[in-house]
Design a protein around this motif. Structure first.
Motif, mmCIF file in Angstrom:
data_model
loop_
_atom_site.group_PDB
_atom_site.id
_atom_site.type_symbol
_atom_site.label_atom_id
_atom_site.label_comp_id
_atom_site.label_asym_id
_atom_site.label_seq_id
_atom_site.Cartn_x
_atom_site.Cartn_y
_atom_site.Cartn_z
ATOM 1 N N CYS A 255 0.840 -1.188 0.000
ATOM 2 C CA CYS A 255 0.000 0.000 0.000
ATOM 3 C C CYS A 255 0.877 1.242 0.000
ATOM 4 N N SER B 126 -9.372 -5.163 -2.706
ATOM 5 C CA SER B 126 -9.828 -3.928 -3.338
ATOM 6 C C SER B 126 -11.178 -4.153 -3.978
ATOM 7 N N GLN C 28 -11.229 0.996 -4.145
ATOM 8 C CA GLN C 28 -11.118 1.111 -2.699
ATOM 9 C C GLN C 28 -10.161 0.001 -2.263
ATOM 10 N N THR D 23 -7.854 -2.079 0.532
ATOM 11 C CA THR D 23 -7.667 -2.435 1.934
ATOM 12 C C THR D 23 -6.254 -2.966 2.109
ATOM 13 N N CYS D 24 -5.698 -2.716 3.290
ATOM 14 C CA CYS D 24 -4.300 -3.052 3.571
ATOM 15 C C CYS D 24 -4.201 -3.853 4.865
ATOM 16 N N SER E 189 -4.893 -1.428 8.580
ATOM 17 C CA SER E 189 -6.115 -0.748 8.136
ATOM 18 C C SER E 189 -6.000 0.776 8.138
ATOM 19 N N ASN F 134 -5.659 1.966 4.566
ATOM 20 C CA ASN F 134 -6.731 1.795 3.586
ATOM 21 C C ASN F 134 -6.959 3.120 2.864
ATOM 22 N N SER F 135 -7.172 3.061 1.560
ATOM 23 C CA SER F 135 -7.354 4.290 0.790
ATOM 24 C C SER F 135 -7.979 3.966 -0.560
#
Length: 196
Positions: free
Chosen positions: A112, A128, A149, A151-152, A155, A158-159
């Motif tokens: 990310c 995503s 969107q 997700t990592c 969290s 996340n972006s």
């Protein structure tokens, strides 16, 4: 590999829920009058926002193509991928909103990238969801466009990620940590693009 690092963009697995929309009918942004330096990426020329910098090549390859502003070391990446796409042995995935990992061109584990986690320092991307796709203007051209969107594993990273891919020019633009202020800046920057 340096190549992988030079095209490192956050990658994630495409979520099951996907929505497709076209941006072709939307009004095009008008470039702002406060202009920074003009840069060339392949055949594309863009004017950066005032105070922004572009790193064409970095020593370790992690910041290749990055636009930075203030404390954000890589808010977007502009890459000329002509060489990468011409080498059949290169570890490369063609950008596309039609495939999982659509904005990520590497073949290694994606990380990310956010304002708090620059290239090489982020957590692994874990998922995503494609939020929108279609075509968007880049100067006089239309690019394949997508917004995910992401997700990592962490969290807090996340972006949303936006991508513009010009398959004929072989130019990829990826915007990290997308939010309205940066979205408007990127839209204006790309609206003013010219090509040689």
């Amino acid at each position: 590999m340096i190549f992988r690092r030079s095209v490192l963009a956050v990658a994630v697995v495409l979520g099951a829920a996907a929505c497709s929309t076209s941006t072709a009918g939307q009004a095009q942004p008008v470039p702002t009058s406060a202009a920074g330096p003009q840069i060339a990426v392949g055949t594309m020329r863009v004017t950066l926002p005032l105070g922004a910098e572009y790193t064409e090549h970095s020593q370790d390859g992690l910041l290749d193509g990055c636009i930075s502003e203030g404390t954000v070391v890589c808010e977007a990446r502009l890459l000329d991928l002509r060489e990468a796409t011409s080498d059949p042995n290169a570890p490369f995935n063609v950008p596309s909103a039609k495939r999982p990992f659509g904005w990520y061109t590497g073949t290694d584990v994606p990380l990310c990238i956010t304002p708090a986690a620059p290239p090489g320092a982020g957590a692994e991307a874990t998922g995503s969801t494609l939020l929108e796709s279609g075509f968007a203007p880049v100067g006089p051209k239309k690019a394949e466009y997508g917004r995910w969107q992401v997700t990592c594993a962490d969290s807090a990273q996340n972006s949303q990620v936006r991508m513009w891919w010009l398959p004929t020019s072989k130019i990829l633009v990826v915007q990290y940590g997308a939010f309205p202020g940066w979205d408007a800046k990127m839209d204006n920057l790309l609206a003013g693009a010219t090509f040689t």
